[in-house]
Design an enzyme around this catalytic site. Structure first.
Site, PDB file in Angstrom:
ATOM      1  N   VAL A 184       0.828  -1.209   0.000  1.00  0.00           N
ATOM      2  CA  VAL A 184       0.000   0.000   0.000  1.00  0.00           C
ATOM      3  C   VAL A 184       0.863   1.261   0.000  1.00  0.00           C
ATOM      4  O   VAL A 184       0.559   2.225  -0.700  1.00  0.00           O
ATOM      5  CB  VAL A 184      -0.927   0.027   1.240  1.00  0.00           C
ATOM      6  N   LYS A 185       1.976   1.230   0.733  1.00  0.00           N
ATOM      7  CA  LYS A 185       2.791   2.458   0.853  1.00  0.00           C
ATOM      8  C   LYS A 185       3.264   2.979  -0.502  1.00  0.00           C
ATOM      9  O   LYS A 185       3.449   4.172  -0.678  1.00  0.00           O
ATOM     10  CB  LYS A 185       3.972   2.224   1.784  1.00  0.00           C
ATOM     11  N   GLY A 186       3.454   2.099  -1.482  1.00  0.00           N
ATOM     12  CA  GLY A 186       3.786   2.526  -2.845  1.00  0.00           C
ATOM     13  C   GLY A 186       5.085   3.283  -2.973  1.00  0.00           C
ATOM     14  O   GLY A 186       6.026   3.074  -2.214  1.00  0.00           O
TER      15      GLY A 186
END
Ligand code: B12
Length: 264
Positions: free
Chosen positions: A142-144
């Site tokens: 999610v942090k990307g």
């Protein structure tokens, strides 16, 4: 751009009608480049002469040694600055251009939901002995990266990130178990062409394990891949340094949904 003349022909020595460039150092088209390398010799005058000779053989002439530093016992690091006479014809340069539209997360989710009518399953890993997970995590977690969220953030994508040092049999097994539509593999270490050997082994294992049509899309990424080598490595797409999750999500939608019939 320094020395650009707006016609597409840049730098002295350009051939009429061709988009030809040569390096820029101090003045337009002077051909000046800087290279750095390490030689397995202790730092002394002979070592410096060897560095200049190597640069000459690389086509740098005249070559000026601008930096030399002992690295450890028996090794010296050099920086050489000098002129090359080579030209680059921009029309002869071969690169892989993006051939699919960039979509936002909402569009990706909407297309997958409407046209695939199930979640798109993605399995990712670093294979072989490679433990550099930062790249694949940047794409999947999610942090990307670069202000973009990774594929886990996309509601219609089901992401299984196997992490580091996954063997090819483990990867194939996980792809089967998760009914993967796409397998994303990261290879960062390139010593002795490990990234190429591992990728070939991986693609061969998928070809052996699953019949065409049942095989997931095979994608590899890492900072030192040549993006033009897909056929040679037996994969569908290669992503290089600076890749963002949005590009990968858009490619998945293009390759698995919009450019082919769902379920095919
Ligand atoms: C962090 C790091 C480590 C960490 C890794 C931690 C981790 N969990 O990942 C640790 C300390 C463990 C490590 C260990 C080693 N490392 Co290291 N490491 C680095 C370093 C500094 C940064 C790499 C990184 O995180 N980049 C940031 C990410 C975001 O970038 P990226 O990987 O390129 O990923 C992007 C794209 O390439 C692409 N991408 C990458 N993978 C994928 C996959 C898919 C499917 C897609 C679509 C896209 C994609 O998208 C990403 C986002 O844009 C580099 C040097 C450097 N500055 O690059 C050296 C480097 C990679 N390491 C190197 C080496 C040699 C090692 C060791 C062998 C050192 C040693 N002697 O022990 C060990 C090997 C360990 C192992 N078994 O793999 C060398 C590799 C040289 C080579 N020719 O292969 C480098 C280049 C350093 C150097 N100059 O010597 N390392």
């Amino acid at each position: 751009m320094p020395g650009g003349n707006g016609t597409g022909v840049v730098g002295a020595g350009a051939v009429a009608g061709k988009r030809v460039v040569r390096p820029y150092g101090d003045t337009t088209g002077d051909g000046m480049v800087q290279v750095s390398f390490t030689l397995p010799v202790p730092h002394d005058k002979r070592a410096e002469g060897a560095a200049v000779q190597l640069a000459n053989r690389m086509g740098i002439d005249p070559a000026m040694l601008v930096h030399a530093k002992p690295m450890s016992d028996g090794f010296t690091f050099f920086v050489v600055y000098g002129r090359v006479n080579h030209l680059v014809d921009l029309d002869q340069v071969q690169v892989v251009e993006r051939d699919f539209p960039l979509l936002g997360a909402k569009e990706v989710n909407a297309v997958v939901k409407q046209r695939l009518r199930r979640k798109l399953s993605v399995v990712g890993a670093c294979i072989g002995t490679d433990a550099h997970t930062v790249g694949i995590d940047a794409i999947l977690n999610v942090k990307g990266i670069a202000g973009e969220k990774g594929l886990e953030y996309y509601r219609e994508l089901k992401v299984t990130n196997l992490g580091a040092q996954v063997s090819v049999p483990e990867l194939v097994e996980a792809a089967r178990r998760e009914r993967a539509d796409a397998v994303l593999v990261s290879q960062v270490v390139t010593q002795r062409d490990a990234h190429l050997h591992n990728t070939r082994e991986m693609s061969a294992a998928f070809r052996e394990a699953l019949p065409a049509g049942k095989r997931p899309l095979l994608i590899v990424g890492g900072p030192r891949f040549d993006e033009t080598m897909t056929a040679e490595l037996g994969v569908d797409r290669i992503f290089g340094r600076g890749t963002t999750p949005g590009e990968v999500a858009s490619y998945l939608v293009h390759a698995l949904v919009t450019s082919r019939k769902a379920g095919a």
